[in-house]
Scaffold this motif. Structure first.
Motif, PDB file in Angstrom:
ATOM      1  N   LEU A 191       1.046  -1.400  -0.028  1.00 43.58           N
ATOM      2  CA  LEU A 191       0.140   0.122  -0.086  1.00 43.58           C
ATOM      3  C   LEU A 191       0.918   1.290  -0.194  1.00 43.58           C
ATOM      4  CD1 LEU A 191      -2.906   1.176   0.217  1.00 43.58           C
ATOM      5  CD2 LEU A 191      -2.231   1.177   2.758  1.00 43.58           C
ATOM      6  N   GLY A 192       0.532   2.181  -0.763  1.00 40.94           N
ATOM      7  CA  GLY A 192       1.437   3.367  -0.998  1.00 40.94           C
ATOM      8  C   GLY A 192       0.596   4.648  -0.982  1.00 40.94           C
ATOM      9  N   HIS A 193       1.184   5.695  -0.489  1.00 44.84           N
ATOM     10  CA  HIS A 193       0.655   6.981  -0.565  1.00 44.84           C
ATOM     11  C   HIS A 193       1.437   7.999  -0.640  1.00 44.84           C
ATOM     12  CE1 HIS A 193      -1.364  10.982   1.111  1.00 44.84           C
ATOM     13  NE2 HIS A 193      -2.248  10.386   0.218  1.00 44.84           N
ATOM     14  N   GLY A 194       1.522   9.111  -1.156  1.00 45.45           N
ATOM     15  CA  GLY A 194       2.494  10.342  -1.124  1.00 45.45           C
ATOM     16  C   GLY A 194       1.835  11.549  -1.328  1.00 45.45           C
ATOM     17  N   VAL A 195       2.518  12.775  -1.197  1.00 53.49           N
ATOM     18  CA  VAL A 195       1.996  13.956  -1.350  1.00 53.49           C
ATOM     19  C   VAL A 195       1.449  14.336  -2.794  1.00 53.49           C
ATOM     20  CG1 VAL A 195       2.443  16.598  -1.557  1.00 53.49           C
ATOM     21  CG2 VAL A 195       3.384  14.989   0.675  1.00 53.49           C
ATOM     22  N   ASN A 196       0.321  14.834  -2.931  1.00 54.03           N
ATOM     23  CA  ASN A 196      -0.145  15.037  -4.281  1.00 54.03           C
ATOM     24  C   ASN A 196      -0.384  13.723  -5.045  1.00 54.03           C
ATOM     25  OD1 ASN A 196      -0.531  17.728  -3.860  1.00 54.03           O
ATOM     26  ND2 ASN A 196       1.385  18.364  -4.616  1.00 54.03           N
ATOM     27  N   ALA A 197      -0.862  12.566  -4.412  1.00 54.40           N
ATOM     28  CA  ALA A 197      -0.961  11.371  -5.305  1.00 54.40           C
ATOM     29  C   ALA A 197      -2.005  10.336  -4.570  1.00 54.40           C
ATOM     30  CB  ALA A 197       0.302  10.674  -5.039  1.00 54.40           C
ATOM     31  N   GLU A 198      -2.631   9.698  -5.138  1.00 57.81           N
ATOM     32  CA  GLU A 198      -3.553   9.022  -4.747  1.00 57.81           C
ATOM     33  C   GLU A 198      -3.104   7.706  -3.882  1.00 57.81           C
ATOM     34  OE1 GLU A 198      -3.137   7.677  -9.050  1.00 57.81           O
ATOM     35  OE2 GLU A 198      -3.248   9.592  -7.950  1.00 57.81           O
ATOM     36  N   SER A 199      -3.878   7.330  -3.062  1.00 58.07           N
ATOM     37  CA  SER A 199      -3.591   6.013  -2.102  1.00 58.07           C
ATOM     38  C   SER A 199      -3.867   4.523  -3.263  1.00 58.07           C
ATOM     39  CB  SER A 199      -4.179   5.805  -0.957  1.00 58.07           C
ATOM     40  OG  SER A 199      -4.261   6.795  -0.044  1.00 58.07           O
ATOM     41  N   LYS A 200      -2.562   3.834  -3.307  1.00 57.77           N
ATOM     42  CA  LYS A 200      -2.767   2.843  -4.134  1.00 57.77           C
ATOM     43  C   LYS A 200      -2.426   1.481  -3.303  1.00 57.77           C
ATOM     44  CE  LYS A 200      -3.670   4.863  -8.245  1.00 57.77           C
ATOM     45  NZ  LYS A 200      -4.496   4.549  -9.295  1.00 57.77           N
ATOM     46  N   MET A 201      -3.261   0.351  -3.633  1.00 57.23           N
ATOM     47  CA  MET A 201      -2.861  -0.943  -3.231  1.00 57.23           C
ATOM     48  C   MET A 201      -2.256  -1.767  -4.428  1.00 57.23           C
ATOM     49  SD  MET A 201      -4.513  -3.952  -1.314  1.00 57.23           S
ATOM     50  CE  MET A 201      -4.954  -4.588  -2.919  1.00 57.23           C
ATOM     51  N   ASN A 202      -1.282  -2.566  -4.195  1.00 56.24           N
ATOM     52  CA  ASN A 202      -0.654  -3.234  -5.517  1.00 56.24           C
ATOM     53  C   ASN A 202      -0.857  -4.846  -4.917  1.00 56.24           C
ATOM     54  OD1 ASN A 202       0.104  -1.319  -7.384  1.00 56.24           O
ATOM     55  ND2 ASN A 202       1.583  -0.789  -5.620  1.00 56.24           N
ATOM     56  N   ALA A 203      -1.242  -5.606  -5.505  1.00 59.86           N
ATOM     57  CA  ALA A 203      -1.137  -7.119  -5.130  1.00 59.86           C
ATOM     58  C   ALA A 203      -0.703  -7.865  -6.445  1.00 59.86           C
ATOM     59  CB  ALA A 203      -2.725  -7.804  -4.887  1.00 59.86           C
ATOM     60  N   ASN A 204       0.256  -9.003  -5.879  1.00 57.88           N
ATOM     61  CA  ASN A 204       0.932  -9.782  -6.998  1.00 57.88           C
ATOM     62  C   ASN A 204       0.519 -11.250  -6.929  1.00 57.88           C
ATOM     63  OD1 ASN A 204       2.430  -7.593  -8.422  1.00 57.88           O
ATOM     64  ND2 ASN A 204       3.276  -7.552  -6.180  1.00 57.88           N
ATOM     65  N   GLY A 205       0.479 -12.210  -7.726  1.00 55.31           N
ATOM     66  CA  GLY A 205       0.219 -13.459  -7.487  1.00 55.31           C
ATOM     67  C   GLY A 205       0.651 -14.308  -8.739  1.00 55.31           C
ATOM     68  N   MET A 206       0.558 -15.685  -8.230  1.00 53.16           N
ATOM     69  CA  MET A 206       1.280 -16.817  -9.243  1.00 53.16           C
ATOM     70  C   MET A 206      -0.072 -17.386  -9.475  1.00 53.16           C
ATOM     71  SD  MET A 206       4.285 -16.118  -9.778  1.00 53.16           S
ATOM     72  CE  MET A 206       5.553 -17.499  -9.781  1.00 53.16           C
ATOM     73  N   PHE A 207      -0.516 -17.689 -10.768  1.00 51.40           N
ATOM     74  CA  PHE A 207      -1.512 -18.284 -11.149  1.00 51.40           C
ATOM     75  C   PHE A 207      -1.267 -19.539 -12.118  1.00 51.40           C
ATOM     76  CE2 PHE A 207      -2.781 -14.478  -9.369  1.00 51.40           C
ATOM     77  CZ  PHE A 207      -3.990 -14.837  -8.746  1.00 51.40           C
ATOM     78  N   GLN A 208      -2.408 -20.510 -12.402  1.00 52.43           N
ATOM     79  CA  GLN A 208      -2.092 -21.723 -13.523  1.00 52.43           C
ATOM     80  C   GLN A 208      -2.123 -20.908 -14.654  1.00 52.43           C
ATOM     81  OE1 GLN A 208      -5.559 -24.076 -12.078  1.00 52.43           O
ATOM     82  NE2 GLN A 208      -4.258 -25.351 -11.142  1.00 52.43           N
ATOM     83  N   MET A 209      -1.654 -21.642 -15.660  1.00 49.56           N
ATOM     84  CA  MET A 209      -1.447 -21.104 -17.000  1.00 49.56           C
ATOM     85  C   MET A 209      -2.701 -21.037 -17.529  1.00 49.56           C
ATOM     86  SD  MET A 209       0.266 -19.901 -19.684  1.00 49.56           S
ATOM     87  CE  MET A 209       1.773 -19.786 -19.675  1.00 49.56           C
ATOM     88  N   ALA A 210      -3.225 -20.178 -18.208  1.00 44.45           N
ATOM     89  CA  ALA A 210      -4.933 -20.148 -18.929  1.00 44.45           C
ATOM     90  C   ALA A 210      -4.590 -19.535 -20.177  1.00 44.45           C
ATOM     91  CB  ALA A 210      -5.817 -19.493 -18.002  1.00 44.45           C
ATOM     92  N   GLN A 211      -5.584 -19.417 -21.285  1.00 41.74           N
ATOM     93  CA  GLN A 211      -5.587 -19.042 -22.609  1.00 41.74           C
ATOM     94  C   GLN A 211      -6.838 -18.118 -22.528  1.00 41.74           C
ATOM     95  OE1 GLN A 211      -3.141 -19.274 -24.481  1.00 41.74           O
ATOM     96  NE2 GLN A 211      -2.398 -20.756 -22.972  1.00 41.74           N
ATOM     97  N   TRP A 212      -6.787 -17.216 -23.352  1.00 43.06           N
ATOM     98  CA  TRP A 212      -7.961 -16.182 -23.574  1.00 43.06           C
ATOM     99  C   TRP A 212      -8.948 -17.117 -24.445  1.00 43.06           C
ATOM    100  CZ3 TRP A 212      -8.788 -11.665 -21.128  1.00 43.06           C
ATOM    101  CH2 TRP A 212      -7.735 -10.876 -20.967  1.00 43.06           C
ATOM    102  N   GLU A 213     -10.322 -17.040 -24.097  1.00 43.53           N
ATOM    103  CA  GLU A 213     -11.286 -17.800 -24.734  1.00 43.53           C
ATOM    104  C   GLU A 213     -12.600 -16.719 -25.114  1.00 43.53           C
ATOM    105  OE1 GLU A 213     -12.699 -20.962 -22.444  1.00 43.53           O
ATOM    106  OE2 GLU A 213     -10.751 -21.748 -22.160  1.00 43.53           O
TER     107      GLU A 213
END
Length: 125
Positions: free
Chosen positions: A103-125
């Motif tokens: 989670l991050g925030h700074g002067v003159n910047a909106e608060s943002k949360m980042n999430a990262n993950g590992m997932f099974q390989m998949a294809q666009w359908e």
């Protein structure tokens, strides 16, 4: 005159069937995890198969009323989630785990949360 203008798609993110309405960006990196095979005589000889995986991350705005989707409890419990991305009239659905967030925030910047993950390989359908 409009020329060659066209409309481009947005990507919608659903986690366990719930639309993330505060997400600001999403990134998908599909990796084969193939290994380079080299030999003394041939040099680069080819590739050997690996375990394919997708690394998926998203960034969300954080309103003052609270975090829309907190991955913290899922990280602690190592609970798998189903992730569905919708873009350009196609869907990509996969299952995996969140690995970290910040989670991050700074002067003159909106608060943002980042999430990262590992997932099974998949294809666009």
């Amino acid at each position: 005159m409009a020329g060659n203008l066209q409309l481009y798609t947005s990507v919608y993110v659903y986690v366990d069937g719930n639309l993330l309405t505060e997400h600001a960006s999403v990134k998908i990196a599909r990796k084969s995890n193939a290994q380079v095979s080299n030999s003394v005589f041939k040099g680069f000889s080819g590739m050997s198969t690996g375990a394919p995986i997708m690394e998926i991350s998203f960034e969300s705005n954080v309103p003052a009323t609270g975090i829309e989707y907190d991955v913290g409890p899922l990280l602690a419990a190592l609970r798998p989630v189903e992730l569905t991305l919708v873009a350009a009239n196609r869907t990509l659905t996969t299952k995996g785990f969140w690995t970290d967030d910040d989670l991050g925030h700074g002067v003159n910047a909106e608060s943002k949360m980042n999430a990262n993950g590992m997932f099974q390989m998949a294809q666009w359908e």
